[in-house]
Design a protein around this motif. Sequence first.
Motif, mmCIF file in Angstrom:
data_model
loop_
_atom_site.group_PDB
_atom_site.id
_atom_site.type_symbol
_atom_site.label_atom_id
_atom_site.label_comp_id
_atom_site.label_asym_id
_atom_site.label_seq_id
_atom_site.Cartn_x
_atom_site.Cartn_y
_atom_site.Cartn_z
ATOM 1 N N LEU A 19 0.831 -1.167 0.018
ATOM 2 C CA LEU A 19 0.095 -0.082 0.162
ATOM 3 C C LEU A 19 0.778 1.342 0.101
ATOM 4 O O LEU A 19 1.776 1.402 0.704
ATOM 5 C CB LEU A 19 -0.869 0.089 1.320
ATOM 6 N N ARG A 20 0.621 2.157 -1.147
ATOM 7 C CA ARG A 20 1.570 3.231 -0.990
ATOM 8 C C ARG A 20 0.471 4.516 -0.786
ATOM 9 O O ARG A 20 -0.651 4.658 -1.477
ATOM 10 C CB ARG A 20 2.039 3.323 -2.631
ATOM 11 N N SER A 21 0.945 5.460 0.113
ATOM 12 C CA SER A 21 -0.173 6.604 0.333
ATOM 13 C C SER A 21 0.770 7.846 0.100
ATOM 14 O O SER A 21 1.880 8.213 0.563
ATOM 15 C CB SER A 21 -0.167 6.669 1.809
ATOM 16 N N TYR A 22 0.058 8.817 -0.773
ATOM 17 C CA TYR A 22 0.584 9.861 -1.464
ATOM 18 C C TYR A 22 -0.151 11.157 -0.599
ATOM 19 O O TYR A 22 -0.003 12.191 -1.180
ATOM 20 C CB TYR A 22 0.462 10.081 -2.952
ATOM 21 N N GLY A 23 -0.728 10.950 0.344
ATOM 22 C CA GLY A 23 -1.404 12.132 1.048
ATOM 23 C C GLY A 23 -2.477 11.634 1.948
ATOM 24 O O GLY A 23 -2.490 10.451 2.386
ATOM 25 N N PRO A 24 -3.166 12.407 2.720
ATOM 26 C CA PRO A 24 -3.675 12.114 3.877
ATOM 27 C C PRO A 24 -4.961 11.369 3.530
ATOM 28 O O PRO A 24 -5.490 10.821 4.665
ATOM 29 C CB PRO A 24 -4.148 13.377 4.580
ATOM 30 N N THR A 25 -5.787 11.423 2.592
ATOM 31 C CA THR A 25 -7.107 10.694 2.318
ATOM 32 C C THR A 25 -7.045 9.372 1.835
ATOM 33 O O THR A 25 -5.964 9.062 0.978
ATOM 34 C CB THR A 25 -8.097 11.447 1.668
ATOM 35 N N SER A 26 -8.401 8.464 1.823
ATOM 36 C CA SER A 26 -8.244 7.425 1.406
ATOM 37 C C SER A 26 -8.114 7.510 -0.156
ATOM 38 O O SER A 26 -7.496 6.354 -0.857
ATOM 39 C CB SER A 26 -9.697 6.525 1.450
ATOM 40 N N ASP A 27 -8.498 8.560 -1.022
ATOM 41 C CA ASP A 27 -8.253 8.688 -2.310
ATOM 42 C C ASP A 27 -6.852 8.543 -2.683
ATOM 43 O O ASP A 27 -6.495 8.583 -4.005
ATOM 44 C CB ASP A 27 -8.880 9.714 -2.825
ATOM 45 N N ASP A 28 -5.895 8.976 -1.576
ATOM 46 C CA ASP A 28 -4.419 9.128 -1.994
ATOM 47 C C ASP A 28 -3.678 7.937 -1.763
ATOM 48 O O ASP A 28 -2.391 7.806 -1.735
ATOM 49 C CB ASP A 28 -3.888 10.020 -1.190
ATOM 50 N N LYS A 29 -4.422 6.738 -1.870
ATOM 51 C CA LYS A 29 -3.657 5.306 -1.749
ATOM 52 C C LYS A 29 -3.879 4.595 -2.877
ATOM 53 O O LYS A 29 -4.670 4.645 -3.518
ATOM 54 C CB LYS A 29 -4.523 4.738 -0.436
ATOM 55 N N ILE A 30 -2.833 3.820 -2.978
ATOM 56 C CA ILE A 30 -2.698 2.767 -4.146
ATOM 57 C C ILE A 30 -2.261 1.435 -3.619
ATOM 58 O O ILE A 30 -1.189 1.221 -2.888
ATOM 59 C CB ILE A 30 -1.640 3.315 -5.258
ATOM 60 N N CYS A 31 -3.033 0.491 -3.904
ATOM 61 C CA CYS A 31 -2.788 -0.906 -3.506
ATOM 62 C C CYS A 31 -2.227 -1.519 -4.727
ATOM 63 O O CYS A 31 -2.888 -1.581 -5.673
ATOM 64 C CB CYS A 31 -4.132 -1.441 -2.889
ATOM 65 N N ALA A 32 -1.213 -2.332 -4.322
ATOM 66 C CA ALA A 32 -0.566 -3.018 -5.439
ATOM 67 C C ALA A 32 -1.484 -4.410 -5.645
ATOM 68 O O ALA A 32 -2.142 -5.158 -5.001
ATOM 69 C CB ALA A 32 0.635 -3.667 -4.762
ATOM 70 N N GLU A 33 -1.656 -4.483 -7.154
ATOM 71 C CA GLU A 33 -2.636 -5.370 -7.663
ATOM 72 C C GLU A 33 -1.996 -6.758 -7.306
ATOM 73 O O GLU A 33 -0.670 -7.268 -7.531
ATOM 74 C CB GLU A 33 -2.573 -5.286 -9.046
ATOM 75 N N GLY A 34 -2.693 -7.546 -7.097
ATOM 76 C CA GLY A 34 -2.267 -9.038 -6.786
ATOM 77 C C GLY A 34 -1.635 -9.334 -5.382
ATOM 78 O O GLY A 34 -1.090 -10.149 -5.086
ATOM 79 N N SER A 35 -1.700 -8.183 -4.522
ATOM 80 C CA SER A 35 -0.996 -8.434 -3.214
ATOM 81 C C SER A 35 -1.996 -8.842 -1.979
ATOM 82 O O SER A 35 -3.204 -9.228 -2.396
ATOM 83 C CB SER A 35 -0.505 -7.035 -2.820
ATOM 84 N N VAL A 36 -1.246 -9.088 -0.978
ATOM 85 C CA VAL A 36 -2.121 -9.544 0.033
ATOM 86 C C VAL A 36 -3.244 -8.657 0.618
ATOM 87 O O VAL A 36 -4.253 -9.074 1.147
ATOM 88 C CB VAL A 36 -1.173 -9.633 1.229
ATOM 89 N N LEU A 37 -3.229 -7.222 0.057
ATOM 90 C CA LEU A 37 -4.340 -6.632 0.610
ATOM 91 C C LEU A 37 -5.228 -6.125 -0.858
ATOM 92 O O LEU A 37 -6.318 -5.471 -0.574
ATOM 93 C CB LEU A 37 -3.701 -5.124 0.879
ATOM 94 N N SER A 38 -5.161 -6.856 -1.978
ATOM 95 C CA SER A 38 -5.839 -6.796 -2.946
ATOM 96 C C SER A 38 -7.253 -7.676 -3.000
ATOM 97 O O SER A 38 -6.971 -8.645 -2.409
ATOM 98 C CB SER A 38 -5.229 -6.697 -4.309
ATOM 99 N N GLY A 39 -8.459 -7.096 -3.546
ATOM 100 C CA GLY A 39 -9.320 -7.933 -3.706
ATOM 101 C C GLY A 39 -9.908 -8.172 -2.187
ATOM 102 O O GLY A 39 -9.709 -7.305 -1.446
ATOM 103 N N GLN A 40 -10.783 -9.158 -1.877
ATOM 104 C CA GLN A 40 -11.410 -9.548 -0.591
ATOM 105 C C GLN A 40 -10.344 -10.171 0.193
ATOM 106 O O GLN A 40 -10.700 -11.498 0.388
ATOM 107 C CB GLN A 40 -12.782 -10.054 -0.867
ATOM 108 N N VAL A 41 -9.319 -9.494 0.815
ATOM 109 C CA VAL A 41 -8.603 -10.497 1.780
ATOM 110 C C VAL A 41 -9.185 -10.848 2.970
ATOM 111 O O VAL A 41 -8.959 -11.862 3.626
ATOM 112 C CB VAL A 41 -7.310 -9.583 1.867
ATOM 113 N N LEU A 42 -10.141 -10.042 3.371
ATOM 114 C CA LEU A 42 -10.878 -10.352 4.556
ATOM 115 C C LEU A 42 -12.161 -11.129 4.200
ATOM 116 O O LEU A 42 -12.896 -10.708 3.413
ATOM 117 C CB LEU A 42 -11.324 -9.132 5.168
ATOM 118 N N VAL A 43 -12.460 -12.168 4.927
ATOM 119 C CA VAL A 43 -13.625 -12.890 4.660
ATOM 120 C C VAL A 43 -14.370 -13.378 6.074
ATOM 121 O O VAL A 43 -13.732 -13.405 7.115
ATOM 122 C CB VAL A 43 -13.411 -14.201 3.731
#
Length: 394
Positions: A370-394
């Motif tokens: 997860l990369r954060s370029y600012g304070p809001t959720s819109d400023d975040k980029i999640c790496a595709e195919g990573s442990v946080l992408s998709g529905q990691v929580l079930v």
Amino acid sequence: MSHHAIIVVDLGYGDAGKGTVVDWLCATRPVRAVIRFNGGAQAGHNVVLPDGRHHTFAQFGSGTLRGVPTHLSRFAVVDPLALSAEAAHLASIGVRDPFALITADPEALLATPYHVEAGRRRELARGDDRHGSCGMGVGEVMAYSLAHPDLAPRVGDCASPDVLTRKLLRLRAVLDVSGPPVADCVAAFQDFSGCVRFAAGLPPGGPLVFEGAQGVLLDEWHGFDPYTTWSTTTFANALELLGGAPAVRLGVVRTYTTRHGPGPLVTEDPSLVVPEPHNLFGPWQGAFRRGHFDAVAHRYAIDACGGVDALALTHLDAPVSRMCVAYEGLDRLPVNGGAALTSLPMTPVYATVTDWPSAVSSALGAPVVLRSYGPTSDDKICAEGSVLSGQVLV
């Protein structure tokens, strides 16, 4: 593999951006609850919504503005007076009935005005050797509970005025403080018990996000004594609460290393000027200090945690380009060997960074997901195919 939880832990001295990471998690997936698993009202997790609303979270979880409930676990220190003030601010920015979004374990310890007074008095007595207390009495709560486990006030006592009165009278006498009349505290804490539902254990149904307080480099067991907190800041408490359920261990770092108040900051550079609108001088913590990214210190934090599964990297919008890749003659501190930072001179060895996610991943041996370029959720980029992408929580 599916996971029941994500545990968010700061791999520095605090202030890395745990709140904004938790807010993003709650904005991008169905989260049953945010669990506070260490610390207390001394936390200060800043969340800014895309519409500009801002709140500094202390005891409420940083998913509250998304409507996600908070559970204060038995490892949290609960300050009912500070919680009421925080609820008032949340209500003022549009959260309807904040207390409906919070539960507390009846075994959690209570912070009272008497703990606050005793802690501040102790810190002032240290003079120039101050440890950097947040002035919220959390250390006194923990010290008193260890010395007097059966007499320490707990959340469940708020529903029993006679028990609470007896405990508070004893507490005030042992700490030798004045503070408000005990009857006033009992009345306020009874009001708290009427607002917050008590619940032992974790909320049923999952999925869960565990939000840590402070940072691993301040940990009571692994921090650099005496500049530590009376709190386990690693993944340990969360893992114990989960009882073996699978979880993602997410470590948070920023592109430059910071700390509040006294204590080691090997890479400190007074010329490093980066705007920090939500991190200012604190009357108890002291100055907010900045230094270059310290890979040695963060490696130590990861080792002290027993490893991480992934990293969140914040403040990528900051104009910084130096990383401490080693100290002269040393690129790794032994776990529980952190005393070296307070007893030996450490000379940082720097490298220039042009690609922060790759450099941090390489230096710390874990993927930046997860990369954060600012304070809001819109400023975040999640790496595709990573442990946080998709529905990691079930």
